[in-house]
Design a protein around this motif. Structure first.
Motif, PDB file in Angstrom:
ATOM      1  N   GLU A 164     -84.607 -36.269 -58.684  1.00  0.00           N
ATOM      2  CA  GLU A 164     -84.196 -35.470 -57.520  1.00  0.00           C
ATOM      3  C   GLU A 164     -83.614 -34.118 -57.901  1.00  0.00           C
ATOM      4  O   GLU A 164     -83.480 -33.221 -57.049  1.00  0.00           O
ATOM      5  CB  GLU A 164     -83.176 -36.259 -56.679  1.00  0.00           C
ATOM      6  N   ASP A 165     -83.273 -33.939 -59.173  1.00  0.00           N
ATOM      7  CA  ASP A 165     -82.686 -32.689 -59.653  1.00  0.00           C
ATOM      8  C   ASP A 165     -83.724 -31.717 -60.190  1.00  0.00           C
ATOM      9  O   ASP A 165     -83.378 -30.584 -60.557  1.00  0.00           O
ATOM     10  CB  ASP A 165     -81.677 -32.968 -60.778  1.00  0.00           C
ATOM     11  N   LEU A 166     -84.963 -32.145 -60.255  1.00  0.00           N
ATOM     12  CA  LEU A 166     -85.978 -31.396 -60.982  1.00  0.00           C
ATOM     13  C   LEU A 166     -87.190 -31.077 -60.115  1.00  0.00           C
ATOM     14  O   LEU A 166     -87.468 -31.757 -59.127  1.00  0.00           O
ATOM     15  CB  LEU A 166     -86.446 -32.205 -62.197  1.00  0.00           C
ATOM     16  N   VAL A 167     -87.903 -30.046 -60.529  1.00  0.00           N
ATOM     17  CA  VAL A 167     -89.228 -29.739 -59.999  1.00  0.00           C
ATOM     18  C   VAL A 167     -90.201 -29.802 -61.164  1.00  0.00           C
ATOM     19  O   VAL A 167     -89.959 -29.194 -62.210  1.00  0.00           O
ATOM     20  CB  VAL A 167     -89.273 -28.335 -59.369  1.00  0.00           C
ATOM     21  N   LEU A 168     -91.263 -30.554 -60.996  1.00  0.00           N
ATOM     22  CA  LEU A 168     -92.305 -30.638 -62.014  1.00  0.00           C
ATOM     23  C   LEU A 168     -93.522 -29.858 -61.543  1.00  0.00           C
ATOM     24  O   LEU A 168     -94.039 -30.105 -60.453  1.00  0.00           O
ATOM     25  CB  LEU A 168     -92.689 -32.093 -62.292  1.00  0.00           C
ATOM     26  N   LEU A 169     -93.926 -28.914 -62.353  1.00  0.00           N
ATOM     27  CA  LEU A 169     -95.128 -28.137 -62.072  1.00  0.00           C
ATOM     28  C   LEU A 169     -96.265 -28.787 -62.858  1.00  0.00           C
ATOM     29  O   LEU A 169     -96.367 -28.637 -64.073  1.00  0.00           O
ATOM     30  CB  LEU A 169     -94.932 -26.682 -62.498  1.00  0.00           C
ATOM     31  N   ASN A 170     -97.101 -29.534 -62.159  1.00  0.00           N
ATOM     32  CA  ASN A 170     -98.126 -30.344 -62.806  1.00  0.00           C
ATOM     33  C   ASN A 170     -99.466 -29.612 -62.839  1.00  0.00           C
ATOM     34  O   ASN A 170     -99.942 -29.142 -61.791  1.00  0.00           O
ATOM     35  CB  ASN A 170     -98.292 -31.674 -62.074  1.00  0.00           C
ATOM     36  N   PRO A 171    -100.096 -29.520 -63.993  1.00  0.00           N
ATOM     37  CA  PRO A 171    -101.356 -28.755 -64.093  1.00  0.00           C
ATOM     38  C   PRO A 171    -102.481 -29.315 -63.244  1.00  0.00           C
ATOM     39  O   PRO A 171    -103.335 -28.567 -62.775  1.00  0.00           O
ATOM     40  CB  PRO A 171    -101.692 -28.830 -65.591  1.00  0.00           C
ATOM     41  N   GLU A 172    -102.474 -30.634 -62.995  1.00  0.00           N
ATOM     42  CA  GLU A 172    -103.545 -31.190 -62.175  1.00  0.00           C
ATOM     43  C   GLU A 172    -103.482 -30.685 -60.737  1.00  0.00           C
ATOM     44  O   GLU A 172    -104.497 -30.633 -60.042  1.00  0.00           O
ATOM     45  CB  GLU A 172    -103.513 -32.723 -62.198  1.00  0.00           C
ATOM     46  N   ASP A 173    -102.281 -30.261 -60.306  1.00  0.00           N
ATOM     47  CA  ASP A 173    -102.152 -29.719 -58.953  1.00  0.00           C
ATOM     48  C   ASP A 173    -102.797 -28.345 -58.829  1.00  0.00           C
ATOM     49  O   ASP A 173    -103.006 -27.855 -57.706  1.00  0.00           O
ATOM     50  CB  ASP A 173    -100.671 -29.628 -58.564  1.00  0.00           C
ATOM     51  N   LYS A 186     -84.144 -27.954 -59.874  1.00  0.00           N
ATOM     52  CA  LYS A 186     -84.428 -27.716 -58.465  1.00  0.00           C
ATOM     53  C   LYS A 186     -83.605 -26.553 -57.923  1.00  0.00           C
ATOM     54  O   LYS A 186     -84.075 -25.773 -57.078  1.00  0.00           O
ATOM     55  CB  LYS A 186     -84.168 -28.982 -57.648  1.00  0.00           C
ATOM     56  N   ASP A 187     -82.370 -26.410 -58.423  1.00  0.00           N
ATOM     57  CA  ASP A 187     -81.520 -25.329 -57.918  1.00  0.00           C
ATOM     58  C   ASP A 187     -81.896 -23.959 -58.469  1.00  0.00           C
ATOM     59  O   ASP A 187     -81.265 -22.957 -58.151  1.00  0.00           O
ATOM     60  CB  ASP A 187     -80.041 -25.631 -58.174  1.00  0.00           C
ATOM     61  N   SER A 188     -82.953 -23.898 -59.296  1.00  0.00           N
ATOM     62  CA  SER A 188     -83.436 -22.600 -59.775  1.00  0.00           C
ATOM     63  C   SER A 188     -84.167 -21.841 -58.684  1.00  0.00           C
ATOM     64  O   SER A 188     -84.376 -20.629 -58.786  1.00  0.00           O
ATOM     65  CB  SER A 188     -84.378 -22.794 -60.969  1.00  0.00           C
ATOM     66  N   GLY A 189     -84.597 -22.559 -57.639  1.00  0.00           N
ATOM     67  CA  GLY A 189     -85.365 -21.927 -56.582  1.00  0.00           C
ATOM     68  C   GLY A 189     -86.855 -21.896 -56.856  1.00  0.00           C
ATOM     69  O   GLY A 189     -87.637 -21.401 -56.045  1.00  0.00           O
ATOM     70  N   ILE A 190     -87.274 -22.431 -58.002  1.00  0.00           N
ATOM     71  CA  ILE A 190     -88.696 -22.498 -58.333  1.00  0.00           C
ATOM     72  C   ILE A 190     -89.260 -23.801 -57.782  1.00  0.00           C
ATOM     73  O   ILE A 190     -88.797 -24.887 -58.143  1.00  0.00           O
ATOM     74  CB  ILE A 190     -88.904 -22.432 -59.857  1.00  0.00           C
ATOM     75  N   SER A 191     -90.222 -23.692 -56.897  1.00  0.00           N
ATOM     76  CA  SER A 191     -90.842 -24.892 -56.343  1.00  0.00           C
ATOM     77  C   SER A 191     -92.323 -24.969 -56.634  1.00  0.00           C
ATOM     78  O   SER A 191     -92.946 -26.016 -56.450  1.00  0.00           O
ATOM     79  CB  SER A 191     -90.623 -24.960 -54.828  1.00  0.00           C
ATOM     80  N   SER A 192     -92.903 -23.853 -57.085  1.00  0.00           N
ATOM     81  CA  SER A 192     -94.324 -23.831 -57.429  1.00  0.00           C
ATOM     82  C   SER A 192     -94.564 -22.698 -58.418  1.00  0.00           C
ATOM     83  O   SER A 192     -93.687 -21.843 -58.643  1.00  0.00           O
ATOM     84  CB  SER A 192     -95.188 -23.632 -56.187  1.00  0.00           C
ATOM     85  N   VAL A 193     -95.750 -22.657 -58.976  1.00  0.00           N
ATOM     86  CA  VAL A 193     -96.098 -21.589 -59.916  1.00  0.00           C
ATOM     87  C   VAL A 193     -96.088 -20.237 -59.215  1.00  0.00           C
ATOM     88  O   VAL A 193     -95.830 -19.204 -59.848  1.00  0.00           O
ATOM     89  CB  VAL A 193     -97.464 -21.885 -60.567  1.00  0.00           C
ATOM     90  N   SER A 194     -96.301 -20.224 -57.927  1.00  0.00           N
ATOM     91  CA  SER A 194     -96.277 -18.959 -57.178  1.00  0.00           C
ATOM     92  C   SER A 194     -94.908 -18.290 -57.222  1.00  0.00           C
ATOM     93  O   SER A 194     -94.787 -17.082 -56.970  1.00  0.00           O
ATOM     94  CB  SER A 194     -96.683 -19.208 -55.723  1.00  0.00           C
ATOM     95  N   ASP A 195     -93.881 -19.077 -57.555  1.00  0.00           N
ATOM     96  CA  ASP A 195     -92.521 -18.526 -57.632  1.00  0.00           C
ATOM     97  C   ASP A 195     -92.190 -17.937 -59.003  1.00  0.00           C
ATOM     98  O   ASP A 195     -91.053 -17.512 -59.230  1.00  0.00           O
ATOM     99  CB  ASP A 195     -91.495 -19.629 -57.331  1.00  0.00           C
ATOM    100  N   MET A 196     -93.153 -17.912 -59.932  1.00  0.00           N
ATOM    101  CA  MET A 196     -92.865 -17.536 -61.315  1.00  0.00           C
ATOM    102  C   MET A 196     -92.663 -16.038 -61.567  1.00  0.00           C
ATOM    103  O   MET A 196     -92.023 -15.675 -62.554  1.00  0.00           O
ATOM    104  CB  MET A 196     -93.960 -18.055 -62.245  1.00  0.00           C
ATOM    105  N   PRO A 197     -93.165 -15.109 -60.735  1.00  0.00           N
ATOM    106  CA  PRO A 197     -92.905 -13.697 -61.029  1.00  0.00           C
ATOM    107  C   PRO A 197     -91.411 -13.428 -61.174  1.00  0.00           C
ATOM    108  O   PRO A 197     -90.600 -13.846 -60.334  1.00  0.00           O
ATOM    109  CB  PRO A 197     -93.489 -12.963 -59.817  1.00  0.00           C
ATOM    110  N   GLY A 198     -91.049 -12.758 -62.264  1.00  0.00           N
ATOM    111  CA  GLY A 198     -89.656 -12.462 -62.545  1.00  0.00           C
ATOM    112  C   GLY A 198     -88.896 -13.616 -63.175  1.00  0.00           C
ATOM    113  O   GLY A 198     -87.692 -13.482 -63.458  1.00  0.00           O
ATOM    114  N   ARG A 199     -89.562 -14.722 -63.423  1.00  0.00           N
ATOM    115  CA  ARG A 199     -88.916 -15.901 -64.016  1.00  0.00           C
ATOM    116  C   ARG A 199     -89.361 -16.073 -65.460  1.00  0.00           C
ATOM    117  O   ARG A 199     -90.238 -15.376 -65.961  1.00  0.00           O
ATOM    118  CB  ARG A 199     -89.272 -17.161 -63.206  1.00  0.00           C
ATOM    119  N   SER A 200     -88.748 -17.036 -66.135  1.00  0.00           N
ATOM    120  CA  SER A 200     -89.029 -17.263 -67.552  1.00  0.00           C
ATOM    121  C   SER A 200     -89.529 -18.675 -67.790  1.00  0.00           C
ATOM    122  O   SER A 200     -89.147 -19.617 -67.100  1.00  0.00           O
ATOM    123  CB  SER A 200     -87.767 -17.016 -68.389  1.00  0.00           C
TER     124      SER A 200
END
Length: 337
Positions: free
Chosen positions: A196-205, A117-131
């Motif tokens: 609470e420490d994680l963000v899950l990017l679920n494909p069904e979403d 969660k502390d990576s700042g990634i909350s959705s796939v839209s945040d992936m540019p520049g990420r790994s």
């Protein structure tokens, strides 16, 4: 999609010598996707409790592995049934291999994609520049479809071929990791992370989920042995009903067939399988049913990825005719855990 486990391949040696193989060879075989573990609690419980025999089917459960693929062994005729996913059936049929799904227990993708969660990634839209770490060989197409659905260019994301453990992600070598919900995600929790420490990017979403496991066979078996298929569908559904009603008891049964496992890990795995099962038609009292829309999604993903050159008639890839004949009591499973 590969089905991974925390135990080593030495488990194959134990399984070969286990009670399932000690008896004379059964009339029919069911090839799992990996070693005996909670991921396959439904058929294991059904076998152990004699549900297949009660349904008139003498069946042997067999493990799979890196070089043993259920879609291949069933297509070749060396196995009667296999466990697999709609995208695998679609790919096979697009190549002229007449596999047919006869019961669909998984109603979500087997995989999700985890970030701190502390990576700042909350959705796939945040992936540019990420790994992101992905399993290649076909497993990567779902996340690539998620990027496309979110309008993110693949060129803007660092895509890394990840191994079959979580160490690199724990070490911060990439920010998002592909995990199976019933294995690697549980390992993440075992390493001190809570939901609470994680963000899950679920494909069904993102409307691109490659939904998971089902029981399949060939058109030949369906035509020549419909009673066997009916019995296998009914018994497998009955086994899953029992497994989800009492994961601890089911885990005890699983341990009979693979002594390298631990009880707690298998209880967790069976509960994680409940998460895959308790979606879609299952929530409407229709556990085990295949839904055309889910198959359309799977076909769209693999067609756009170039896995298949042309689409198939999906209603030839699955059938609910056997599910229709299963007693209503087996179509309802416990989903609150």
């Amino acid at each position: 999609m590969k089905s991974r486990t925390t135990v080593g391949l030495a488990a194959f040696a134990f399984v070969v010598g286990a009670a399932l193989s000690a008896s004379p060879r059964a009339d029919e075989t069911l090839r799992l996707e990996w070693v005996m573990q909670g991921q396959f609690a439904g058929p294991i419980v059904a076998h152990d409790k004699g549900y297949y025999e009660e349904a008139g089917v003498t069946i042997e459960l067999l493990p799979a592995g890196p070089d043993i693929k259920p879609a291949v062994t069933v297509a070749q005729g060396s196995d009667t049934f296999g466990l697999g996913h709609p995208n695998q059936i679609i790919a096979a049929r697009s190549n002229g291999v007449p596999l047919v799904m006869v019961m669909q227990f998984g109603q979500k993708s087997a995989t999700t994609y985890v970030a701190r969660k502390d990576s700042g990634i909350s959705s796939v839209s945040d992936m540019p520049g990420r790994s992101v770490g992905l399993w290649f060989g076909g497993d990567e197409h779902e996340f690539l479809a998620m990027l496309n659905a979110a309008g993110v260019s693949q060129e803007d994301v660092q895509i890394i071929s990840q191994g079959f453990d979580i160490i690199a992600w724990l070490n911060g070598e990439y920010e998002v990791m592909q995990v199976t919900r019933f294995n690697e995600l549980l390992q993440v929790y075992d390493n001190g992370f809570g939901p609470e420490d994680l963000v899950l990017l679920n494909p069904e979403d993102y409307g691109v989920a490659l939904i998971s496991g089902g029981l399949f066979t060939t058109e030949k078996i369906i035509n020549e042995k419909p009673d066997v298929v009916q019995g296998a569908v009914e018994a497998t559904m009955r086994g899953w009903r029992d497994a989800l009603a009492d994961p601890a008891a089911a885990a005890e049964i699983v341990l009979k067939y693979n002594e390298e496992l631990t009880l707690d890990s298998q209880i967790g795995q069976i509960k994680a399988m409940a998460d895959l099962i308790c979606a879609g038609p299952t929530l409407e009292g229709a556990f085990g049913k295949s839904v055309l829309a889910d198959w359309e999604t799977s076909q769209n993903v693999i067609h756009e990825a170039g896995v298949i050159e042309s689409t198939i008639d999906l209603e030839e890839g699955f059938t609910n005719r056997f599910w229709d004949m299963v007693p209503a009591e087996y179509k309802q499973v416990m989903c609150s855990m």
